[in-house]
Design a protein around this motif. Structure first.
Motif, PDB file in Angstrom:
ATOM      1  N   VAL A  18       8.672   1.019   4.822  1.00 15.84           N
ATOM      2  CA  VAL A  18       7.804   1.748   5.655  1.00 15.84           C
ATOM      3  C   VAL A  18       8.088   3.166   5.555  1.00 15.84           C
ATOM      4  O   VAL A  18       9.437   3.347   5.733  1.00 15.84           O
ATOM      5  N   PHE A  19       7.206   4.074   5.113  1.00 13.46           N
ATOM      6  CA  PHE A  19       7.728   5.489   5.028  1.00 13.46           C
ATOM      7  C   PHE A  19       6.666   6.041   6.055  1.00 13.46           C
ATOM      8  O   PHE A  19       5.336   5.816   6.244  1.00 13.46           O
ATOM      9  N   VAL A  20       7.126   7.208   6.886  1.00  8.02           N
ATOM     10  CA  VAL A  20       6.095   8.045   7.616  1.00  8.02           C
ATOM     11  C   VAL A  20       6.358   9.441   6.884  1.00  8.02           C
ATOM     12  O   VAL A  20       7.391   9.813   7.112  1.00  8.02           O
ATOM     13  N   HIS A  50       2.983   4.558   5.000  1.00  7.16           N
ATOM     14  CA  HIS A  50       2.807   3.963   3.765  1.00  7.16           C
ATOM     15  C   HIS A  50       3.583   2.599   3.895  1.00  7.16           C
ATOM     16  O   HIS A  50       4.882   2.624   4.240  1.00  7.16           O
ATOM     17  N   ILE A  51       2.804   1.398   3.726  1.00  2.03           N
ATOM     18  CA  ILE A  51       3.579   0.139   3.840  1.00  2.03           C
ATOM     19  C   ILE A  51       3.613  -0.206   2.328  1.00  2.03           C
ATOM     20  O   ILE A  51       2.518  -0.353   1.601  1.00  2.03           O
ATOM     21  N   ILE A  52       4.914  -0.330   1.720  1.00  2.41           N
ATOM     22  CA  ILE A  52       5.063  -0.594   0.194  1.00  2.41           C
ATOM     23  C   ILE A  52       6.019  -2.014   0.039  1.00  2.41           C
ATOM     24  O   ILE A  52       7.020  -2.090   0.661  1.00  2.41           O
ATOM     25  N   PRO A  53       5.412  -2.819  -0.721  1.00  2.00           N
ATOM     26  CA  PRO A  53       6.379  -3.977  -1.112  1.00  2.00           C
ATOM     27  C   PRO A  53       7.728  -3.369  -1.970  1.00  2.00           C
ATOM     28  O   PRO A  53       7.801  -2.615  -2.469  1.00  2.00           O
ATOM     29  N   ALA A  54       8.707  -4.246  -1.396  1.00  2.00           N
ATOM     30  CA  ALA A  54      10.123  -3.880  -1.798  1.00  2.00           C
ATOM     31  C   ALA A  54       9.948  -4.217  -3.505  1.00  2.00           C
ATOM     32  O   ALA A  54       9.497  -5.240  -3.734  1.00  2.00           O
TER      33      ALA A  54
END
Length: 93
Positions: free
Chosen positions: A65-67, A85-89
């Motif tokens: 997760v990025f803010v 942003h929710i991003i799969p590793a």
């Protein structure tokens, strides 16, 4: 002016959106922390929190997760008008 938490923009991965009919890749949510934003989305997309959070709660290990472009944890503050942003590793060799 409302007294509730600020509105933020949340970007979801295709893999998560595919599990929830009516979900969009970009959604608005309310919350002052990453966890509060996830819980707000879960009210509209029941079960979303179960796909993003493990017991504890903690973020699932296969998600990042990025803010506003910075790596975030559940307790990270999300500023009004911020972007989550929710991003799969990604893994591989």
């Amino acid at each position: 002016m409302t007294d509730g938490p600020p509105t933020v923009s949340v970007h979801l991965p295709r893999s998560l959106v595919a599990l929830f009919p009516g979900a969009a890749r970009q959604m608005e949510a309310r919350g002052r922390t990453v966890e509060a934003v996830i819980r707000d989305l879960d009210r509209r997309l029941p079960g979303l929190a179960n796909r993003v959070l493990d017991a504890g709660p903690s973020l699932r290990t296969h998600l990042n997760v990025f803010v506003d472009g910075e790596r975030a944890a559940l307790g990270t503050t999300v500023p009004p008008g911020g972007e989550v942003h929710i991003i799969p590793a990604i893994s591989g060799g």
